[in-house]
Scaffold this active site. Structure first.
Site, short mmCIF file in Angstrom:
data_model
loop_
_atom_site.label_atom_id
_atom_site.label_comp_id
_atom_site.label_asym_id
_atom_site.label_seq_id
_atom_site.Cartn_x
_atom_site.Cartn_y
_atom_site.Cartn_z
N GLU A 244 0.79 -1.22 0.00
CA GLU A 244 0.00 0.00 0.00
C GLU A 244 0.83 1.29 0.00
O GLU A 244 0.44 2.27 -0.62
CB GLU A 244 -0.94 0.01 1.22
CG GLU A 244 -2.03 -1.04 1.16
CD GLU A 244 -2.95 -0.86 -0.03
OE1 GLU A 244 -3.56 0.22 -0.16
OE2 GLU A 244 -3.04 -1.80 -0.85
N SER B 234 -39.97 -28.76 -22.91
CA SER B 234 -40.64 -30.01 -22.58
C SER B 234 -40.73 -30.28 -21.10
O SER B 234 -41.46 -31.18 -20.67
CB SER B 234 -39.92 -31.18 -23.27
OG SER B 234 -40.07 -31.08 -24.67
#
Length: 663
Positions: free
Chosen positions: A112, A378
């Site tokens: 960071e 179906s």
């Protein structure tokens, strides 16, 4: 030079010399260059000052910096009390940098802000490097924000990306650096930053993922936590363990490159397995949480405290469902051109045991299990035949598989191929369009629609001529609910996911009442439908759904151009509906209901806990269909215009023994 004569005319004596005349026409000399630059500098300084004053005027109030804003949290448990997920801002208690392992702090700084302890809040070197990289790439590929700037943004600013917000971020970063020590800034950051999974702060994240405080994490666990900061959801170990592990390895490499750990320490950490809390190890369960979360908030109200929600989900069944879906669709040969799928599995009382809304919750939060309405094809024929049995027909009744006409509509089997006389059992197992339309017309389309509604189907449908072929849209959740009466003795269910809601102190706020015993099918119709559904799996179009040692039944469905493929069926204690297709509704490579969905059903039932097979305790198979399958008949799949296409048995064998190309 010749001198002008003294006796020259007065006019000639008064005329100035040409050179002097040109100098006078030029006027005064221009301003010195330094004065121009000085004026521009003053103007620029005043403009910059005015801009800073304008930006500073909109800075947020910083008086509440010390207070951690904490909203209520909701813990979701499965029906056995195991943690599924947490929602809300889950904050752990605040920790001091001095109480954390040094390598945890080093891991965060390595990814960071490497120069955190040397810059004044804004890292000019890092910012310049990021700008250069972005210019070279032509778009933003790096960010130059320091840890202090990130804290300022998280505490006080919105996430919008504008130059004004960036200036405010820098000004607040300088203010933070002037008021707090570096360790205090680092503590503020670590106790507030989001780590994914609803966890805010390093302590909550460590408890969330590892079940222990941050002071006890290992080097590898520290690297995994630090890796989450770049993209908490993307790198979360509960969403993608392999991606989280790869990201943790990158963090370890950065720590070694910056001298924070040795090569031996990096190797040891990278080779040590990391155990993530098992209760949080089912990322696909977030689809289910999204489904019930609005109901929890509505029931509990806006001012509730921390809550514990006991749900109907089974974590083991959920994992099995996710693995089955991904296992089939990740294999191009079995997926047959479909990229997405959904699965809903219900207990016989309608409680949701598993819900998979897609292949990856991280990539797409769209819950196809409850939101994707597609034609069932179906798979709808189960309701047509149930209506026929209520009207007095039986599985052994015979109808002629032949061309039919309903008004000006002529539904056809594929290629105008018909098989002649056959029982309703065989017609159902082979999925004959002709006979399905015939018995729907005999029974009455209105009766079919009313029965479908009675079983729980709520999507809009029209009782028109194409109703028998499933020419309307349903969701997997609806289809699973409507199929449940075929398995539970004929009782209607309303799918639900919440068992109870309690406060953290144990006070009961809500409990789902027992389902009402509302019988919607008589015992004879249920028995006959189970006969037909078993025939589909044993020798019909759903053979890929068979599970050795377990009695199952179901129905396949495939729609026009092979865009949607379905399998809905039952086995053991659950009823499951599965859809596969493409989000853009693109046709598949002839994927049918007997292909990917049936394969997913079989894989799911073999590993799910409710089947008894996962633990090795198999159950005896049932009696199966009442008659043996016909010999030498071709199986069928749905084709464009809702027709059924016969498949050559030899071609089916070569394609994989009746694999993905069977309906």
């Amino acid at each position: 030079m010749a001198r002008r004569p003294r006796n020259a005319p007065a006019a000639d004596r008064a005329r100035p010399a040409p050179a002097r005349r040109r100098r006078r026409r030029g006027g005064k000399p221009g301003l010195p260059l330094w004065r121009v630059f000085a004026a521009l500098f003053v103007i620029g300084t005043l403009a910059a000052a005015a801009l800073l004053v304008s930006v500073a005027r909109d800075l947020p109030d910083t008086s509440s910096l010390a207070a951690v804003e904490r909203s209520s949290t909701i813990a979701f448990l499965d029906h056995r009390g195991r943690l599924i997920a947490r929602r809300g801002s889950a904050h752990g208690h605040e920790v001091a940098v001095a109480d954390l392992p040094p390598f945890l702090v080093d891991a965060v700084l390595a990814v960071e802000d490497r120069r955190f302890y040397s810059h004044p809040g804004v890292d000019v070197i890092g910012l310049s490097r990021a700008m250069l990289a972005n210019i070279r790439a032509g778009h933003i590929v790096q960010g130059g924000s320091t840890l202090t700037q990130q804290l300022a943004k998280n505490l006080f600013l919105s996430p919008e990306r504008t130059w004004r917000r960036k200036l405010q971020e820098m000004m607040l970063a300088f203010w933070l650096e002037s008021r707090f020590t570096k360790d205090e800034i680092l503590e503020l950051y670590l106790n507030r930053v989001y780590f994914g999974g609803g966890a805010y702060g390093i302590e909550a994240a460590s408890l969330r993922y590892f079940g222990k405080p941050a002071s006890e994490v290992s080097l590898g666990e520290a690297a995994l936590l630090a890796g989450l900061l770049k993209a908490p959801s993307r790198y979360s170990p509960v969403n993608d363990a392999s991606r989280a592990a790869a990201r943790a390895t990158v963090v370890l490499d950065l720590m070694m490159q910056t001298g924070r750990i040795t090569e031996a320490e990096r190797v040891a950490a990278a080779s040590t397995p990391i155990r993530v809390s098992r209760g949080a190890s089912s990322p696909g369960a977030q689809y289910f949480i999204d489904w019930i979360f609005p109901s929890v908030r509505e029931i509990a109200g806006p001012s509730h405290g921390d809550l514990v929600v006991r749900t109907t989900l089974d974590v083991d069944a959920q994992r099995a469902a996710e693995a089955a879906l991904e296992g089939v669709l990740a294999d191009p040969a079995r997926a047959a051109g479909v990229s997405e799928g959904a699965l809903v599995s219900l207990a016989h009382d309608g409680s949701v045991r598993a819900m998979v809304g897609g292949r990856s919750y991280v990539r797409s939060q769209f819950n196809r299990a409850i939101l994707a309405s597609r034609q069932p094809g179906s798979a709808f024929k189960a309701f047509v035949y149930a209506s026929a049995f209520e009207a007095g027909l039986s599985p052994d009744d015979v109808r002629d598989d032949r061309p039919v006409r309903v008004g000006d509509w002529e539904p056809q089997n594929y290629n105008d191929t018909y098989r002649g006389e056959m029982t309703l059992r065989e017609a159902f197992a082979r999925s004959s369009n002709s006979i399905a339309v015939q018995i729907a017309e005999e029974t009455g389309r209105g009766h079919v629609a009313r029965l479908t509604r009675r079983l729980g189907m709520e999507s809009p449908m029209r009782a028109d001529r194409s109703l028998a072929l499933g020419a309307y849209e349903v969701t997997p959740l609806e289809l699973a609910g409507a199929y449940t009466p075929f398995a539970n003795g004929g009782y209607r269910v309303s799918p639900f996911g919440i068992i109870s809601i309690e406060t953290e102190a144990g006070d009961l706020l809500f409990e789902t009442p027992p389902p009402a015993d509302r019988r919607v099918l008589d015992a004879r119709t249920v028995s006959r439908m189970q006969d037909l559904l078993r025939a589909v799996v044993v020798w019909g179009t759903g053979r890929n759904a068979a599970v050795p040692g377990l009695e199952t039944g179901g129905k396949t469905g495939t729609t026009n151009d092979f865009r949607d493929a379905w399998f809905a069926g039952y086995g053991a204690d659950v009823v499951t509906a599965i859809w596969t297709g493409n989000d853009d509704n693109a046709p598949s490579d002839h994927a049918t209901g007997g292909g990917p969905p049936a394969l997913i059903f079989s894989a799911y039932m073999q590993s799910a806990p409710h089947s008894g097979l996962a633990s090795g305790h198999s159950r005896p198979a049932g009696d199966g269909p009442a008659i043996a399958p016909p010999v030498g008949d071709a199986e069928t799949v749905a084709t464009p215009a809702g027709r059924e296409e016969p498949r050559d048995p030899i071609a089916a064998f070569l394609a994989g023994l009746g694999g993905p190309d069977s309906e």
